[in-house]
Write a protein that holds these residues in place. Sequence first.
Motif, PDB file in Angstrom:
ATOM      1  N   PHE A   1      13.432  -8.118  14.744  1.00 19.67           N
ATOM      2  CA  PHE A   1      12.020  -7.851  15.101  1.00 19.67           C
ATOM      3  C   PHE A   1      10.912  -7.708  14.941  1.00 19.67           C
ATOM      4  N   SER A   2      10.694  -8.883  13.486  1.00 22.83           N
ATOM      5  CA  SER A   2       9.726  -8.507  12.656  1.00 22.83           C
ATOM      6  C   SER A   2       8.531  -9.252  13.826  1.00 22.83           C
ATOM      7  N   ASP A   3       8.683 -10.086  14.566  1.00 21.56           N
ATOM      8  CA  ASP A   3       7.595 -11.044  15.675  1.00 21.56           C
ATOM      9  C   ASP A   3       7.048  -9.662  16.704  1.00 21.56           C
ATOM     10  N   ILE A   4       7.833  -9.036  16.418  1.00 21.54           N
ATOM     11  CA  ILE A   4       6.878  -7.947  17.638  1.00 21.54           C
ATOM     12  C   ILE A   4       6.490  -6.742  16.771  1.00 21.54           C
ATOM     13  N   VAL A   5       6.666  -6.599  15.959  1.00 22.49           N
ATOM     14  CA  VAL A   5       6.556  -5.328  15.069  1.00 22.49           C
ATOM     15  C   VAL A   5       4.713  -5.233  14.789  1.00 22.49           C
ATOM     16  N   ASP A   6       3.917  -3.863  14.388  1.00 25.10           N
ATOM     17  CA  ASP A   6       2.986  -3.961  14.487  1.00 25.10           C
ATOM     18  C   ASP A   6       2.501  -3.936  12.790  1.00 25.10           C
ATOM     19  N   ILE A   7       3.583  -3.557  12.166  1.00 18.20           N
ATOM     20  CA  ILE A   7       3.199  -3.296  10.745  1.00 18.20           C
ATOM     21  C   ILE A   7       5.409  -3.451   9.959  1.00 18.20           C
ATOM     22  N   PHE A   8       5.689  -4.779   9.297  1.00 12.27           N
ATOM     23  CA  PHE A   8       6.349  -5.228   8.442  1.00 12.27           C
ATOM     24  C   PHE A   8       6.179  -4.675   7.587  1.00 12.27           C
ATOM     25  N   ILE A   9       6.657  -4.299   6.578  1.00 10.00           N
ATOM     26  CA  ILE A   9       6.820  -3.208   5.259  1.00 10.00           C
ATOM     27  C   ILE A   9       8.423  -4.436   4.578  1.00 10.00           C
ATOM     28  N   GLN A  10       7.847  -5.234   3.597  1.00  2.00           N
ATOM     29  CA  GLN A  10       8.602  -6.018   3.020  1.00  2.00           C
ATOM     30  C   GLN A  10       9.394  -5.920   1.319  1.00  2.00           C
ATOM     31  N   GLY A  11      10.468  -4.184   1.677  1.00  2.28           N
ATOM     32  CA  GLY A  11      11.076  -3.799   0.707  1.00  2.28           C
ATOM     33  C   GLY A  11      11.910  -3.108   0.970  1.00  2.28           C
ATOM     34  N   LYS A  12      12.720  -2.153  -0.002  1.00  2.00           N
ATOM     35  CA  LYS A  12      14.401  -1.526  -0.068  1.00  2.00           C
ATOM     36  C   LYS A  12      14.050  -0.018   0.677  1.00  2.00           C
ATOM     37  N   ALA A  13      14.279   0.178   1.330  1.00  2.00           N
ATOM     38  CA  ALA A  13      14.829   1.851   2.151  1.00  2.00           C
ATOM     39  C   ALA A  13      14.200   3.010   1.325  1.00  2.00           C
ATOM     40  N   ALA A  14      14.873   3.737   0.648  1.00  2.00           N
ATOM     41  CA  ALA A  14      14.882   4.383  -0.271  1.00  2.00           C
ATOM     42  C   ALA A  14      13.344   4.378  -0.979  1.00  2.00           C
ATOM     43  N   GLU A  15      13.044   3.205  -2.151  1.00  2.00           N
ATOM     44  CA  GLU A  15      11.589   2.499  -2.500  1.00  2.00           C
ATOM     45  C   GLU A  15      10.705   2.874  -1.130  1.00  2.00           C
ATOM     46  N   THR A  16      10.415   2.037  -0.538  1.00  2.00           N
ATOM     47  CA  THR A  16       9.290   2.389   0.439  1.00  2.00           C
ATOM     48  C   THR A  16       9.028   3.658   1.328  1.00  2.00           C
ATOM     49  N   MET A  17      10.390   4.291   1.979  1.00  2.00           N
ATOM     50  CA  MET A  17      10.441   5.387   2.052  1.00  2.00           C
ATOM     51  C   MET A  17       9.582   6.441   1.533  1.00  2.00           C
ATOM     52  N   LYS A  18       9.924   6.756   0.365  1.00  2.00           N
ATOM     53  CA  LYS A  18       9.388   7.397  -0.780  1.00  2.00           C
ATOM     54  C   LYS A  18       7.822   7.196  -1.142  1.00  2.00           C
ATOM     55  N   SER A  19       7.050   6.159  -1.047  1.00  2.00           N
ATOM     56  CA  SER A  19       6.223   5.719  -1.419  1.00  2.00           C
ATOM     57  C   SER A  19       5.472   6.056  -0.351  1.00  2.00           C
ATOM     58  N   ILE A  20       5.791   6.355   1.086  1.00  2.00           N
ATOM     59  CA  ILE A  20       5.227   6.610   2.561  1.00  2.00           C
ATOM     60  C   ILE A  20       5.158   7.739   2.579  1.00  2.00           C
TER      61      ILE A  20
END
Length: 249
Positions: free
Chosen positions: A224-243
């Motif tokens: 998907f990375s070529d078509i996404v607008d924002i790619f966040i390289q990270g683990k799911a839990a940590e990244t969603m918590k930050s969001i």
Amino acid sequence: MANDDFEKLVREAARIIASSQSSVALTGAGISVESDIPPFRGKHGLWERYDPEEYAHITSPRKDPGKVWQMLGELLLICRDAQPNEAHNSLARLEKMNLLDGIITQNIDGLHQKAGSNEVVEFHGGNSTMSCMECGTQYHTKELSLEIIPPRCECGGVLRPDFVFFGEAIPHSCIERSIKLASNCEVMIIIGTTGIVVPSAQMPYLAKSTGAVLIEINPEKSAFSDIVDIFIQGKAAETMKSIMSNIKS
Ligand SMILES: [Zn+2]
């Protein structure tokens, strides 16, 4: 990725989600690995130990129910004990805040529902119910003992979990609901899925074609990375918590 970049992308993703009218999440095995659910594919995946052709084809439970239930029993007990992580919890909170219309998941572990999400499309079915292969009677998995396998119906027939086996069609209602969610959303959040499993992997392309902003959260780049607008390289839990902390503040 430098920490600054991560923070910047997280803030941008939070801003987009908070200001949109309708977001949808697409989740895969990667979100549940952090809840100790083993993935099917890849390193340490279930398919390394159990050949899917032998254990997970639609004809498997009939051919040798005892053997197939060794794998199913193990899988269902793992699902029964697993707890949602911060990524599942964050999506449930977004739904309560009216910022998320629904989740399309490839997972059969039921962790989104455990976290409190209501609008969940289980693309490959789920483990909450089982059906008799002889008479079709449906049972709630939580009401069944998994001590003696294979579990049987009152009629004597062997039960099977209501998830989609290889060679089996994805329920039409799931496809319809997913298409509706994907084609009407303004934002799609892709978490822990790499775009290999079709047709659920087509949903981001559908969302993109109707103008949605795509946000991807994965430890590594994916199809998907070529078509996404924002790619966040990270683990799911940590990244969603930050969001989420950016959405609240
Ligand atoms: Zn039966």
